[in-house]
Design a protein around this motif. Sequence first.
Motif, PDB file in Angstrom:
ATOM      1  N   SER A  22       7.151  -0.059 -19.641  1.00 37.83           N
ATOM      2  CA  SER A  22       6.376  -0.555 -18.496  1.00 37.83           C
ATOM      3  C   SER A  22       6.919   0.011 -17.187  1.00 37.83           C
ATOM      4  O   SER A  22       6.161   0.266 -16.253  1.00 37.83           O
ATOM      5  CB  SER A  22       6.377  -2.077 -18.466  1.00 37.83           C
ATOM      6  N   ALA A  25       5.629   3.589 -16.983  1.00 36.95           N
ATOM      7  CA  ALA A  25       4.206   3.578 -16.626  1.00 36.95           C
ATOM      8  C   ALA A  25       4.028   3.287 -15.141  1.00 36.95           C
ATOM      9  O   ALA A  25       3.198   3.901 -14.467  1.00 36.95           O
ATOM     10  CB  ALA A  25       3.458   2.548 -17.475  1.00 36.95           C
ATOM     11  N   SER A  26       4.813   2.359 -14.625  1.00 38.96           N
ATOM     12  CA  SER A  26       4.750   2.025 -13.202  1.00 38.96           C
ATOM     13  C   SER A  26       5.176   3.220 -12.349  1.00 38.96           C
ATOM     14  O   SER A  26       4.552   3.520 -11.327  1.00 38.96           O
ATOM     15  CB  SER A  26       5.633   0.817 -12.922  1.00 38.96           C
ATOM     16  N   ALA A  28       4.987   6.385 -13.164  1.00 36.55           N
ATOM     17  CA  ALA A  28       3.929   7.402 -13.248  1.00 36.55           C
ATOM     18  C   ALA A  28       2.750   7.034 -12.342  1.00 36.55           C
ATOM     19  O   ALA A  28       2.195   7.899 -11.656  1.00 36.55           O
ATOM     20  CB  ALA A  28       3.477   7.566 -14.695  1.00 36.55           C
ATOM     21  N   ARG A  29       2.362   5.763 -12.327  1.00 35.08           N
ATOM     22  CA  ARG A  29       1.265   5.327 -11.452  1.00 35.08           C
ATOM     23  C   ARG A  29       1.626   5.536  -9.985  1.00 35.08           C
ATOM     24  O   ARG A  29       0.810   6.027  -9.198  1.00 35.08           O
ATOM     25  CB  ARG A  29       0.924   3.852 -11.694  1.00 35.08           C
ATOM     26  N   THR A  30       2.852   5.162  -9.625  1.00 30.45           N
ATOM     27  CA  THR A  30       3.314   5.331  -8.243  1.00 30.45           C
ATOM     28  C   THR A  30       3.281   6.802  -7.862  1.00 30.45           C
ATOM     29  O   THR A  30       2.799   7.174  -6.793  1.00 30.45           O
ATOM     30  CB  THR A  30       4.738   4.761  -8.071  1.00 30.45           C
ATOM     31  N   TRP A  31       3.790   7.637  -8.744  1.00 31.31           N
ATOM     32  CA  TRP A  31       3.864   9.075  -8.486  1.00 31.31           C
ATOM     33  C   TRP A  31       2.459   9.661  -8.311  1.00 31.31           C
ATOM     34  O   TRP A  31       2.198  10.385  -7.360  1.00 31.31           O
ATOM     35  CB  TRP A  31       4.575   9.752  -9.656  1.00 31.31           C
ATOM     36  N   ARG A  32       1.572   9.338  -9.236  1.00 30.55           N
ATOM     37  CA  ARG A  32       0.210   9.894  -9.199  1.00 30.55           C
ATOM     38  C   ARG A  32      -0.594   9.386  -8.006  1.00 30.55           C
ATOM     39  O   ARG A  32      -1.546  10.037  -7.580  1.00 30.55           O
ATOM     40  CB  ARG A  32      -0.507   9.574 -10.501  1.00 30.55           C
ATOM     41  N   ALA A  33      -0.234   8.239  -7.475  1.00 29.01           N
ATOM     42  CA  ALA A  33      -0.961   7.663  -6.337  1.00 29.01           C
ATOM     43  C   ALA A  33      -0.669   8.379  -5.027  1.00 29.01           C
ATOM     44  O   ALA A  33      -1.383   8.180  -4.037  1.00 29.01           O
ATOM     45  CB  ALA A  33      -0.624   6.177  -6.200  1.00 29.01           C
ATOM     46  N   THR A  35      -1.407  11.004  -3.466  1.00 31.66           N
ATOM     47  CA  THR A  35      -2.325  12.134  -3.371  1.00 31.66           C
ATOM     48  C   THR A  35      -2.163  12.926  -2.078  1.00 31.66           C
ATOM     49  O   THR A  35      -2.356  14.137  -2.077  1.00 31.66           O
ATOM     50  CB  THR A  35      -3.781  11.663  -3.533  1.00 31.66           C
ATOM     51  N   GLU A  50       2.758  16.570 -13.084  1.00 30.69           N
ATOM     52  CA  GLU A  50       1.969  15.962 -14.164  1.00 30.69           C
ATOM     53  C   GLU A  50       2.569  16.289 -15.526  1.00 30.69           C
ATOM     54  O   GLU A  50       2.604  15.438 -16.419  1.00 30.69           O
ATOM     55  CB  GLU A  50       0.514  16.410 -14.090  1.00 30.69           C
ATOM     56  N   GLU A  57       6.119   9.831 -20.195  1.00 30.72           N
ATOM     57  CA  GLU A  57       5.333   8.774 -20.835  1.00 30.72           C
ATOM     58  C   GLU A  57       5.382   8.905 -22.353  1.00 30.72           C
ATOM     59  O   GLU A  57       5.492   7.903 -23.061  1.00 30.72           O
ATOM     60  CB  GLU A  57       3.896   8.811 -20.334  1.00 30.72           C
TER      61      GLU A  57
END
Length: 95
Positions: A22, A25-26, A28-33, A35, A50, A57
């Motif tokens: 978890s 995953a958090s 990765a979400r932070t990183w991808r956000a 932009t 990526e 992941e």
Amino acid sequence: MSHQETIQLLRTALATMPGAPSGIASLARTWRAQTALLSALPPRFAEVAENFLGRLEAASLFSEESCSYSRQDLLDHLGAWLDQAQLALQKSASL
């Protein structure tokens, strides 16, 4: 948020990430956000980030012994990515 603040946010996320899936995953979400940061860098930076995130992941789904990706190596690579991103931003600012 400035690009330098975003880089610091990502450094903090790397340093404080729990090892549980978890947490990965958090991260990765932070990183991808981020932009705005990714779009300010050459396209290759987003591709490389990526790639590392996808491997991280995948590694989180297996124990360290059963996966060909070392979680710590991938985190280290993301840290080096941040160093290179910071240099690229400094170069573009000085032009």
